[in-house]
Design a protein around this motif. Structure first.
Motif, short mmCIF file in Angstrom:
data_model
loop_
_atom_site.label_atom_id
_atom_site.label_comp_id
_atom_site.label_asym_id
_atom_site.label_seq_id
_atom_site.Cartn_x
_atom_site.Cartn_y
_atom_site.Cartn_z
N ARG A 296 -0.88 -29.68 0.22
CA ARG A 296 -1.54 -30.54 1.19
C ARG A 296 -0.86 -31.90 1.15
O ARG A 296 -0.16 -32.21 0.18
CB ARG A 296 -3.04 -30.69 0.88
N PRO A 297 -1.06 -32.75 2.16
CA PRO A 297 -0.41 -34.06 2.15
C PRO A 297 -0.81 -34.93 0.95
O PRO A 297 -0.05 -35.78 0.52
CB PRO A 297 -0.88 -34.71 3.46
N TRP A 298 -1.98 -34.69 0.40
CA TRP A 298 -2.50 -35.47 -0.73
C TRP A 298 -2.17 -34.86 -2.09
O TRP A 298 -2.44 -35.46 -3.11
CB TRP A 298 -4.02 -35.64 -0.61
N GLY A 299 -1.63 -33.65 -2.12
CA GLY A 299 -1.34 -32.96 -3.39
C GLY A 299 -1.36 -31.47 -3.20
O GLY A 299 -0.71 -30.93 -2.31
N SER A 300 -2.17 -30.76 -4.02
CA SER A 300 -2.25 -29.30 -3.90
C SER A 300 -3.53 -28.78 -4.53
O SER A 300 -4.20 -29.49 -5.29
CB SER A 300 -1.05 -28.65 -4.59
N TYR A 301 -3.84 -27.53 -4.19
CA TYR A 301 -4.92 -26.85 -4.88
C TYR A 301 -4.51 -25.41 -5.13
O TYR A 301 -3.72 -24.83 -4.39
CB TYR A 301 -6.25 -26.92 -4.12
N THR A 302 -5.06 -24.86 -6.21
CA THR A 302 -4.81 -23.48 -6.59
C THR A 302 -6.15 -22.79 -6.75
O THR A 302 -7.02 -23.27 -7.48
CB THR A 302 -4.03 -23.40 -7.92
#
Length: 121
Positions: free
Chosen positions: A7-13
């Motif tokens: 995502r533009p702000w980082g990531s998720y798993t």
């Protein structure tokens, strides 16, 4: 099998999911924040693993450090932000009746994704 989304702000798993819950590991990049949003069908519990997480729920801001947590009730406007210079990492446990990304009503977004069900990379 885990699934990681950038995502533009980082990531998720996504680390675990069932019909009753979904668990994510979320990493917020330094100087970034998620949209100010709410969900109709799920509540969330956030547990901070690393960094400093600035959490806003219904306009009230709280600062969480590793080992601290907060509950986000369904229907509450909320946001996670990282004002630090290292990634902020937290585990999000969602409980409720529906966990799709289209159950996001974005009230404010730094990346132009505002609106109900707006899902953009």
């Amino acid at each position: 099998m885990t699934t990681t989304e950038s995502r533009p702000w980082g990531s998720y798993t996504v680390v675990d999911e069932s019909p009753a819950h979904k668990t994510k590991r979320i990493e917020v990049a330094p100087g970034s924040r998620l949209s100010y949003q709410r969900h109709r069908h799920r509540s969330e519990h956030w547990y901070v693993l690393a960094g400093t997480l600035h959490v806003t729920i219904e306009g009230a801001e709280t600062v969480l450090l590793p080992g601290q947590s907060v509950d986000v009730p369904a229907g509450s406007a909320h946001r996670a932000a990282n004002h630090g210079d290292v990634p902020a990492v937290f585990v999000e446990v969602q409980t409720g009746t529906y966990f799709g990304e289209d159950d996001i009503e974005r009230l404010d977004d730094d990346y132009g994704r505002a609106g109900a069900g707006a899902v953009a990379q």
